[in-house]
Design a protein around this motif. Structure first.
Motif, mmCIF file in Angstrom:
data_model
loop_
_atom_site.group_PDB
_atom_site.id
_atom_site.type_symbol
_atom_site.label_atom_id
_atom_site.label_comp_id
_atom_site.label_asym_id
_atom_site.label_seq_id
_atom_site.Cartn_x
_atom_site.Cartn_y
_atom_site.Cartn_z
ATOM 1 N N PHE A 1 0.813 -1.206 0.000
ATOM 2 C CA PHE A 1 0.000 0.000 0.000
ATOM 3 C C PHE A 1 0.850 1.262 0.000
ATOM 4 O O PHE A 1 0.482 2.271 -0.613
ATOM 5 C CB PHE A 1 -0.946 -0.010 1.203
ATOM 6 C CG PHE A 1 -1.879 -1.199 1.218
ATOM 7 C CD1 PHE A 1 -2.633 -1.507 0.091
ATOM 8 C CD2 PHE A 1 -1.999 -2.006 2.340
ATOM 9 C CE1 PHE A 1 -3.496 -2.594 0.094
ATOM 10 C CE2 PHE A 1 -2.858 -3.088 2.345
ATOM 11 C CZ PHE A 1 -3.599 -3.391 1.223
ATOM 12 N N GLY A 2 1.958 1.221 0.676
ATOM 13 C CA GLY A 2 2.836 2.386 0.706
ATOM 14 C C GLY A 2 3.365 2.732 -0.681
ATOM 15 O O GLY A 2 3.394 3.910 -1.083
ATOM 16 N N LYS A 3 3.759 1.710 -1.408
ATOM 17 C CA LYS A 3 4.264 1.938 -2.769
ATOM 18 C C LYS A 3 3.145 2.437 -3.680
ATOM 19 O O LYS A 3 3.364 3.326 -4.515
ATOM 20 C CB LYS A 3 4.860 0.645 -3.332
ATOM 21 C CG LYS A 3 5.480 0.823 -4.715
ATOM 22 C CD LYS A 3 5.988 -0.494 -5.267
ATOM 23 C CE LYS A 3 7.276 -0.939 -4.588
ATOM 24 N NZ LYS A 3 7.878 -2.115 -5.280
ATOM 25 N N ALA A 4 1.936 1.877 -3.514
ATOM 26 C CA ALA A 4 0.798 2.322 -4.327
ATOM 27 C C ALA A 4 0.490 3.787 -4.066
ATOM 28 O O ALA A 4 0.236 4.566 -4.996
ATOM 29 C CB ALA A 4 -0.419 1.456 -4.032
ATOM 30 N N GLU A 5 0.542 4.190 -2.769
ATOM 31 C CA GLU A 5 0.286 5.591 -2.431
ATOM 32 C C GLU A 5 1.371 6.499 -3.003
ATOM 33 O O GLU A 5 1.086 7.599 -3.508
ATOM 34 C CB GLU A 5 0.212 5.747 -0.914
ATOM 35 C CG GLU A 5 -0.187 7.145 -0.486
ATOM 36 C CD GLU A 5 -0.308 7.272 1.029
ATOM 37 O OE1 GLU A 5 -0.399 8.421 1.503
ATOM 38 O OE2 GLU A 5 -0.305 6.226 1.732
ATOM 39 N N SER A 6 2.622 6.023 -2.964
ATOM 40 C CA SER A 6 3.730 6.812 -3.531
ATOM 41 C C SER A 6 3.551 7.004 -5.038
ATOM 42 O O SER A 6 3.830 8.084 -5.577
ATOM 43 C CB SER A 6 5.067 6.115 -3.253
ATOM 44 O OG SER A 6 5.316 6.027 -1.869
ATOM 45 N N LEU A 7 3.076 5.954 -5.697
ATOM 46 C CA LEU A 7 2.844 6.059 -7.143
ATOM 47 C C LEU A 7 1.738 7.062 -7.450
ATOM 48 O O LEU A 7 1.869 7.891 -8.368
ATOM 49 C CB LEU A 7 2.476 4.686 -7.723
ATOM 50 C CG LEU A 7 3.634 3.700 -7.889
ATOM 51 C CD1 LEU A 7 3.103 2.296 -8.150
ATOM 52 C CD2 LEU A 7 4.538 4.144 -9.038
ATOM 53 N N LEU A 8 0.650 7.014 -6.680
ATOM 54 C CA LEU A 8 -0.433 7.968 -6.895
ATOM 55 C C LEU A 8 0.051 9.395 -6.635
ATOM 56 O O LEU A 8 -0.322 10.331 -7.366
ATOM 57 C CB LEU A 8 -1.610 7.644 -5.979
ATOM 58 C CG LEU A 8 -2.527 6.492 -6.422
ATOM 59 C CD1 LEU A 8 -3.597 6.237 -5.368
ATOM 60 C CD2 LEU A 8 -3.194 6.816 -7.756
ATOM 61 N N THR A 9 0.889 9.554 -5.611
ATOM 62 C CA THR A 9 1.447 10.877 -5.312
ATOM 63 C C THR A 9 2.306 11.372 -6.474
ATOM 64 O O THR A 9 2.208 12.534 -6.899
ATOM 65 C CB THR A 9 2.285 10.822 -4.029
ATOM 66 O OG1 THR A 9 1.468 10.363 -2.946
ATOM 67 C CG2 THR A 9 2.848 12.202 -3.689
ATOM 68 N N TYR A 10 3.152 10.460 -6.994
ATOM 69 C CA TYR A 10 4.047 10.844 -8.095
ATOM 70 C C TYR A 10 3.247 11.221 -9.345
ATOM 71 O O TYR A 10 3.513 12.263 -9.981
ATOM 72 C CB TYR A 10 4.995 9.689 -8.412
ATOM 73 C CG TYR A 10 5.828 9.922 -9.650
ATOM 74 C CD1 TYR A 10 6.921 10.766 -9.629
ATOM 75 C CD2 TYR A 10 5.507 9.303 -10.861
ATOM 76 C CE1 TYR A 10 7.681 11.009 -10.762
ATOM 77 C CE2 TYR A 10 6.252 9.532 -12.008
ATOM 78 C CZ TYR A 10 7.341 10.387 -11.946
ATOM 79 O OH TYR A 10 8.077 10.623 -13.078
#
Length: 479
Positions: free
Chosen positions: A408-417
């Protein structure tokens, strides 16, 4: 005495090049004739008309012809024929008939060449129905139609789908002592095949052979195309082999017809074997045929066969384009052949074919489907370095993969990027993360995630609300 520095011959560009005709050649010629106090000759102006027509200045030739008629010095029949032929080739059928009427009114007698030109005009225009009447009219004036006349009429009838008239005229030829030639048979075979009457076309083809005529590539192509249209690929291949045995080399159009026929019938293995045979004989397969076969193989999920065909294309000196590579890349990806597809991408780059957005989208989507999000992110970084920007589909593939892996952390980082750096707001990816997060975490944590995403600019939807309601109800049950 010739200087040693002076060339014995003038430069090549100065050899045998006549001066260009002036804009108003007729006026210049008339002025020169008047200045020399010589008699005007119709042959002189007829020569001018022919030169202008053959050099592509048809409008000038027509004007010169009309001016010669006005001063009472009409060009000869050869000049009229040359101009008529140019007008017919340009599709100026109305002008052709007007010129023919001026020719007759000026007392210039037409000949058989004139007649054949006008028959061709009738057949190429909308007057194929009148061609027969015109033929009878001229016959009554004492003209005997030749083989060119009959072939022109046959072609005109076949192009209009009037096969009954064409076959009747074919029989008339024999009665009038005009022996049909190879063109006559080829035109009829082609017409019958286009109408789906392949059996009759084959009988006519055999009849041509019995009369001692040797079919050329066009005759074979007409019958081969007829068999392919009917899906009778065995007969088409047999005829192609017969053609090769007769020392006739099938051209790219003939080979393309056979390849396309196999593709339409779904007989790809037979087609590949045929391509192997043709290449063995040194017969060139066209790039268009290769591309159609590659596309068909990819549509049937045969990436290795398509890759082999790509190698044949390269061996034959073709440079496959990006579209072909993307088809094969997509086919390998559908079959989850990651190693092969990455090797193919490297081959593309080695051949100076830059992957485009579609290429990277296919590759990243495949890696994400197989749970290889890290490899997908590496490819995304590579495409950004090459000057290509990811789109919402790539964002969706990466985020969904992370959600399935519960990263989930990586998914959130991708959405942020994607939202902050690329200004891409993919609501499907946002909802996918919220749904997966709500399935694993409690209400408080889910609300915190939603708040963080809201600050990025994402807007909740009914799907988001469903995920939150699911989390709330689950907490109440377990509370």
């Amino acid at each position: 005495m010739v200087s040693k520095h002076e060339p014995l011959l003038p430069p090549p560009h100065r050899l045998y090049l006549p001066p260009p005709l002036p804009a108003d050649a007729f006026a210049s010629l008339a002025a020169a004739a008047a200045a020399a106090e010589c008699n005007w000759s119709p042959a002189v102006f007829g020569l001018l008309v022919r030169v202008l027509a053959r050099s592509g200045r048809v409008a000038d030739a027509l004007r010169a012809c009309c001016r010669a008629l006005r001063i009472g010095l009409p060009p000869d029949a050869a000049a009229f024929n040359c101009l008529l032929c140019a007008l017919v080739n340009a599709g100026q059928f109305d002008l052709s008939w007007k010129l023919y009427r001026r020719m007759r009114s000026a007392g210039v007698d037409p000949n058989s060449y004139t007649f054949n030109i006008l028959i061709r005009a009738l057949c190429r225009g909308e007057g194929a129905e009148k061609a027969g009447e015109f033929l009878e009219e001229w016959e009554s004036d004492g003209f005997d139609p030749d083989i060119v006349t009959y072939n022109t009429l046959l072609d005109g009838y076949c192009r209009r789908g009037r096969l009954g008239d064409a076959l009747y005229l074919f029989d008339v030829m024999f009665r009038r002592g005009v022996e049909p030639d190879l063109v006559s048979y080829t035109v009829l075979v082609n017409g019958l095949c286009r109408d789906g009457r392949v059996a009759e076309a084959r009988r006519l083809f055999n009849r041509m052979l019995q009369r001692g005529l040797s079919p050329d590539g066009l005759a074979y192509r007409a019958l081969i195309a007829g068999y392919c249209k009917k899906g009778r690929m065995r007969e088409a291949r047999a005829l192609l082999n017969e053609m090769i045995s007769s020392r006739l080399v099938p051209d790219s159009i003939t080979c393309g017809v056979v390849v396309e026929g196999h593709v339409k019938c779904g007989k790809l293995l037979s087609c590949l074997n045929l391509v192997v045979q043709l290449r063995k004989y040194g017969i060139v397969i066209s790039l268009d045929s290769y591309e159609k076969l590659v596309s068909a193989l990819c549509a049937e999920d045969r990436p290795n066969a398509a890759r082999n065909l790509l190698n044949w294309m390269l061996q034959d000196g073709y440079s496959p384009n990006l579209k072909i590579y993307n088809l094969i890349v997509d086919c390998f990806c559908k079959c989850d052949c990651v190693q092969e597809v990455l090797e193919l991408k490297d081959e593309m780059v080695g051949r100076d074919i830059r992957p485009n957005l579609e290429t990277y989208r296919i590759l990243i989507s495949c890696l994400c489907r197989l749970g290889k999000s890290s490899e997908g992110e590496i490819l995304m970084a590579e495409m950004i370095d090459s000057g290509l920007m990811p789109d919402s589909l790539i964002c969706s593939a990466l985020v969904h993969c992370c959600c399935r892996r519960r990263e989930f952390g990586k998914a959130e980082s991708l959405l942020t990027y994607f939202s902050q750096e690329l200004v891409i707001y993919d609501n499907e990816s946002y909802n996918a993360l919220m749904r997966a997060y709500c399935e694993e975490n409690d209400m408080a944590e889910s609300l915190e995630l939603q708040d963080r995403l809201l600050t990025l600019g994402f807007v909740p939807s009914s799907e988001t609300c469903k995920s939150m309601i699911y989390t709330l109800s689950r907490n109440e049950i377990h509370g």
